[in-house]
Write a protein that holds these residues in place. Sequence first.
Motif, PDB file in Angstrom:
ATOM      1  N   THR A 153       0.837  -1.208   0.000  1.00 29.71           N
ATOM      2  CA  THR A 153       0.000   0.000   0.000  1.00 29.71           C
ATOM      3  C   THR A 153       0.867   1.252   0.000  1.00 29.71           C
ATOM      4  OG1 THR A 153      -1.700  -1.219   1.211  1.00 29.71           O
ATOM      5  CG2 THR A 153      -1.884   1.182   1.202  1.00 29.71           C
ATOM      6  N   LEU A 154       1.982   1.225   0.720  1.00 32.66           N
ATOM      7  CA  LEU A 154       2.921   2.340   0.702  1.00 32.66           C
ATOM      8  C   LEU A 154       3.502   2.521  -0.700  1.00 32.66           C
ATOM      9  CD1 LEU A 154       4.534   4.539   2.216  1.00 32.66           C
ATOM     10  CD2 LEU A 154       6.218   2.757   2.795  1.00 32.66           C
ATOM     11  N   GLU A 155       3.807   1.430  -1.380  1.00 29.11           N
ATOM     12  CA  GLU A 155       4.315   1.514  -2.750  1.00 29.11           C
ATOM     13  C   GLU A 155       3.278   2.179  -3.661  1.00 29.11           C
ATOM     14  OE1 GLU A 155       5.458  -2.369  -4.095  1.00 29.11           O
ATOM     15  OE2 GLU A 155       6.610  -2.783  -2.262  1.00 29.11           O
ATOM     16  N   TRP A 156       2.009   1.755  -3.531  1.00 31.75           N
ATOM     17  CA  TRP A 156       0.933   2.364  -4.329  1.00 31.75           C
ATOM     18  C   TRP A 156       0.877   3.861  -4.083  1.00 31.75           C
ATOM     19  CZ3 TRP A 156      -3.370   5.230  -3.030  1.00 31.75           C
ATOM     20  CH2 TRP A 156      -4.328   5.428  -4.029  1.00 31.75           C
ATOM     21  N   PHE A 157       0.951   4.250  -2.817  1.00 28.15           N
ATOM     22  CA  PHE A 157       0.871   5.671  -2.468  1.00 28.15           C
ATOM     23  C   PHE A 157       2.039   6.447  -3.060  1.00 28.15           C
ATOM     24  CE2 PHE A 157       2.117   8.968   0.741  1.00 28.15           C
ATOM     25  CZ  PHE A 157       1.150   9.898   0.386  1.00 28.15           C
ATOM     26  N   VAL A 158       3.256   5.947  -2.911  1.00 29.57           N
ATOM     27  CA  VAL A 158       4.433   6.675  -3.406  1.00 29.57           C
ATOM     28  C   VAL A 158       4.386   6.783  -4.932  1.00 29.57           C
ATOM     29  CG1 VAL A 158       6.954   6.601  -3.625  1.00 29.57           C
ATOM     30  CG2 VAL A 158       5.866   6.142  -1.417  1.00 29.57           C
ATOM     31  N   ALA A 159       3.966   5.722  -5.613  1.00 27.76           N
ATOM     32  CA  ALA A 159       3.829   5.790  -7.070  1.00 27.76           C
ATOM     33  C   ALA A 159       2.832   6.880  -7.456  1.00 27.76           C
ATOM     34  CB  ALA A 159       3.389   4.439  -7.628  1.00 27.76           C
ATOM     35  N   ASN A 160       1.732   6.965  -6.710  1.00 26.03           N
ATOM     36  CA  ASN A 160       0.733   7.996  -7.005  1.00 26.03           C
ATOM     37  C   ASN A 160       1.239   9.390  -6.673  1.00 26.03           C
ATOM     38  OD1 ASN A 160      -2.338   7.208  -7.767  1.00 26.03           O
ATOM     39  ND2 ASN A 160      -1.267   5.472  -6.860  1.00 26.03           N
TER      40      ASN A 160
END
Length: 310
Positions: A153-160
């Motif tokens: 979920t952190l990866e998704w957030f940083v990508a966004n």
Amino acid sequence: MAGSDARDGPAREAESRSGLARDIAALRREVRALSKAVERLWQLAERATSIDLYLRSRGVHSIARVSEPVLLPRSATAQERYYCLLRHYSFRLFLRDVIRHGSDFGVRDLTRYCSEPVARDYLLALRRWGLVRAVGGGRFALRAADIRSFGPTLEWFVANVLVREFGMVAAHGLRLNGAVGGGDFDVIARWGDRLVYVETKASPPRNIERSQVDAFLQRVAALSPEMAVFLNDTQLRMADKIAVLFGESLRAQASDLGLPDRRPRRLQRELFTIGGRIFIANAEPDLVANLGACLAHFARERSAGREEAI
């Protein structure tokens, strides 16, 4: 009685028409929400394809997706609000506690890093988005039993963040088969003609070991991005342990990376750079602002001509 029935008939018909109008309005809202969700999925697919093609143009051909599940609302409108909440460090810590407890927790189990009223508001949002369900007695559980870690979920957030705040094309959870250092790349982004790689860590610094720093630097060497960031989602200090680990690891791996300066140099607060191309960052005072500071420093170094290949 007959007269009453005659009068009730138009009332029932009007009520029926009103109910039908409400149903139609609800269906229209649902169609709009679904249309936005489909559009968002197409955008995500296009971004991932764009990253794949860009990596292939740089000689990277064995690309796959890591299948770890992300805690994410389904609707596009909910994802917009979710993204806004994820910008708050307290909400990210709250989510870690939700995931840690998983199948059985109450509001008071979620107040290590926020007040009880704030925890109730956060929990209400998760219930509204269908991410959490009530199990009785004031207890709750995640609907998705396969969510074990906040990391994806952190990866998704940083990508966004890279897409929304800095205009990049980004993908998360990529695996480059055969790459040294494990092959799993948390976030890869295209920033103009530059390739950016971000390694995300949700653990506090005390749980990060030298082997993880070694693996990150090995992945940097394998991918050869113009810029790389080791991003620890914490407001604790980087100087006491993480910067020290990088210093130790870089002394052993500098020949592979071609960096002229092997020492982490402080940019500001707990942000460090090595050679103006590799960055160490935390989330104090703000994750998005710190990423922006790293990008701005890299851009200034590039424009000044102080470039070295990783």
